[in-house]
Design a protein around this motif. Structure first.
Motif, PDB file in Angstrom:
ATOM      1  N   TYR A 106      -9.750   6.072   7.789  1.00  0.00           N
ATOM      2  CA  TYR A 106      -8.672   5.267   8.376  1.00  0.00           C
ATOM      3  C   TYR A 106      -7.613   6.164   9.002  1.00  0.00           C
ATOM      4  O   TYR A 106      -7.152   5.926  10.123  1.00  0.00           O
ATOM      5  CB  TYR A 106      -8.036   4.370   7.318  1.00  0.00           C
ATOM      6  N   HIS A 119      -4.275  -6.400   8.113  1.00  0.00           N
ATOM      7  CA  HIS A 119      -4.952  -5.131   8.350  1.00  0.00           C
ATOM      8  C   HIS A 119      -5.824  -4.722   7.168  1.00  0.00           C
ATOM      9  O   HIS A 119      -6.883  -4.118   7.353  1.00  0.00           O
ATOM     10  CB  HIS A 119      -3.926  -4.033   8.666  1.00  0.00           C
ATOM     11  N   TRP A 120      -5.382  -5.015   5.962  1.00  0.00           N
ATOM     12  CA  TRP A 120      -6.225  -4.730   4.797  1.00  0.00           C
ATOM     13  C   TRP A 120      -7.531  -5.525   4.895  1.00  0.00           C
ATOM     14  O   TRP A 120      -8.604  -5.011   4.537  1.00  0.00           O
ATOM     15  CB  TRP A 120      -5.500  -5.087   3.512  1.00  0.00           C
ATOM     16  N   GLY A 141       0.817  -1.204   0.000  1.00  0.00           N
ATOM     17  CA  GLY A 141       0.000   0.000   0.000  1.00  0.00           C
ATOM     18  C   GLY A 141       0.849   1.251   0.000  1.00  0.00           C
ATOM     19  O   GLY A 141       2.030   1.225   0.378  1.00  0.00           O
ATOM     20  N   GLY A 157     -10.118  -2.940   5.556  1.00  0.00           N
ATOM     21  CA  GLY A 157     -10.624  -2.696   4.214  1.00  0.00           C
ATOM     22  C   GLY A 157     -11.789  -3.576   3.841  1.00  0.00           C
ATOM     23  O   GLY A 157     -12.898  -3.104   3.564  1.00  0.00           O
ATOM     24  N   LEU A 168      -1.210   4.348   4.177  1.00  0.00           N
ATOM     25  CA  LEU A 168      -1.911   3.083   3.931  1.00  0.00           C
ATOM     26  C   LEU A 168      -0.947   1.947   3.626  1.00  0.00           C
ATOM     27  O   LEU A 168      -1.263   1.046   2.841  1.00  0.00           O
ATOM     28  CB  LEU A 168      -2.906   3.259   2.776  1.00  0.00           C
TER      29      LEU A 168
END
Length: 464
Positions: free
Chosen positions: A235, A76-77, A64, A81, A70
């Motif tokens: 975020y 975490h994505w 990212g 996300g 990001l």
């Protein structure tokens, strides 16, 4: 003298449009739940074999744009996300329930709302009590408060159990209200230091999103880039990014206008729900449920106050909270339980709601973010608690499976084959005319066959 109003039915028959919506929604959730179950099992196998190193490497791999804040790990994505898609659908569900579903009528909404609130408060109290007495950390009080509707439906699919539509709608409404309070918990208790510039940008983006919707602007090429910008700003603001998904879902119109077969919210939910249930949530499970499990680790689940609190919260707290809240609410609102069902049915559904997987895992990661070892132990306790709740619910539901099948068969019977279940037409005079015609045709066919058989035998019953 005005007659007293008759007591309202609890878990009574749904309207035909509501029953159709619940059936369609839960069908997709069931398929997604099975995929979720497969993903969780795959994660556990992957993390407990010699290939566990590759699992950790992939889960912790960062990707990212760092300039935009990001540069996130795959895990975490998935959590920040992909789960935003899940919460976007949850936002649409909540909006629809508030304007057109069970929650649109305050009297009808009272029971499931009270049940859901008690079903979150009691597990939190159980966790807090266990950790206060045992000297553990109370940071994870919110972990056992969530219900995973997809996983619960997957359990029903595996068991081959089919609940009557009223019980399925009750479970879905519980999950929707549960999601609402889980969202509030995440927003209030798991928000880090705020970046007001990013938060202001996210709010402006949401305002633009709302204006475009009200102006009737269409085109995915407008909304998807805008949604990504809003998500990125949210975020970076310090507020959990999934809140952006909820906010956008709540902005969609979920009431139908004249000439519309589906509202925009229903249409978009129909398009996005398969992506949420079939991809986003299973991938989150794949990268979150992979914890090392051994005999000693499973034993620790029942000896450490944090993990024991999660297990007892899911298994005991959920069942007692939902059932107790429902019974008390019904008693004080004078709502009568549908005569075709019994209070043990409500308790079985309450036990099934103890399957807290997706949101419980997410809250576990947030609550113990600074302690990876304890985070994995909390995840293991979520898995164990959900498994125990699933087994107990399966036993309770199997005890009543014949009753449920009879009710489901009665709900789905359509002898005149007009696409509308007969139970919804019994008060319609035209229905009885059609049924009389059908029975007359059947009787005429039987008489004709009898005459043909009689002629082939001869008048004396012997060969012609």
């Amino acid at each position: 003298m005005t007659a007293a109003p008759s007591p309202r039915k609890f878990l009574g028959r749904l309207s035909l449009p509501e029953r159709t919506f619940v059936t369609d929604a839960l069908r997709t959730e069931t398929v997604g739940g099975v995929l979720l179950l497969i993903a969780a099992i795959a994660a556990l196998i992957w993390a407990n074999t010699p290939l566990s190193g590759s699992y950790d490497t992939l889960r912790d791999f960062h990707i990212g744009p760092a300039a935009l804040g990001l540069d996130l790990s795959i895990q975490h994505w998935a959590a920040d996300g992909l789960l935003a898609i899940f919460f976007f659908v949850a936002g649409i569900e909540l909006k629809r329930e508030l304007v057109a579903g069970e929650l649109s009528d305050p009297k009808a909404a009272a029971l499931p709302v009270i049940a859901a609130i008690c079903g979150m408060a009691v597990p939190a109290l159980v966790y807090t009590l266990v950790n206060t007495v045992g000297g553990g950390s109370t940071d994870g009080w919110a972990v056992p408060t969530a219900t995973d509707i997809a996983f619960a439906l997957a359990v029903l699919a595996v068991l081959g159990a089919s609940l009557p539509s009223a019980l399925r709608a009750f479970l879905l409404t519980l999950a929707v209200v549960d999601d609402l309070f889980a969202i509030l918990i995440i927003a209030v208790f798991f928000t880090s230091e705020l970046n007001f510039a990013a938060l202001g940008g996210a709010v402006i983006g949401l305002a633009v999103f709302w204006v475009l919707l009200r102006k009737g602007v269409r085109g995915w090429y407008i909304y998807i880039p805008l949604a990504l910008v809003i998500w990125g700003l949210m975020y970076n603001s310090g507020v959990h990014a999934t809140i952006a998904g909820v906010a956008m879902g709540l902005m969609l119109r979920c009431t139908r206008r004249e000439g519309e077969e589906h509202s925009p919210g229903e249409h978009i939910e129909h398009l996005v729900r398969p992506l949420s249930a079939g991809l986003a949530v299973p991938l989150f499970a794949l990268f979150s449920a992979g914890v090392a499990v051994s005999g000693s680790a499973l034993g620790d689940v029942f000896t450490q106050p944090e993990t024991l609190g999660v297990v007892l919260g899911l298994v005991v707290g959920k069942a007692v909270g939902i059932f107790g809240g429902t019974w008390l609410a019904a008693r004080f609102t004078r709502a009568e339980l549908n005569e075709e069902l019994a209070w043990p049915d409500v308790f079985a559904v309450a036990t099934l709601a103890g399957i807290g997987f997706t949101v419980s895992l997410l809250i576990g990661e947030l609550a113990f973010a600074g302690d990876s070892a304890l985070t994995d132990e909390i995840k293991a306790s979520v898995l164990v608690g959900s498994l125990i709740a699933a087994v107990l619910a399966g036993i309770l539901l199997k005890l009543r499976v014949r009753t449920y099948r009879a009710l489901v068969d009665a709900e789905e019977r359509d002898e005149d084959q007009d696409g509308i279940p007969d139970v919804y037409e019994q008060d319609n005079p035209q229905y009885h005319v059609r049924m009389a015609e059908i029975y007359e045709k059947k009787a005429a066919e039987h008489r004709r066959l009898a005459e043909v058989a009689g002629a082939s035998r001869g008048d004396d019953g012997g060969p012609a």
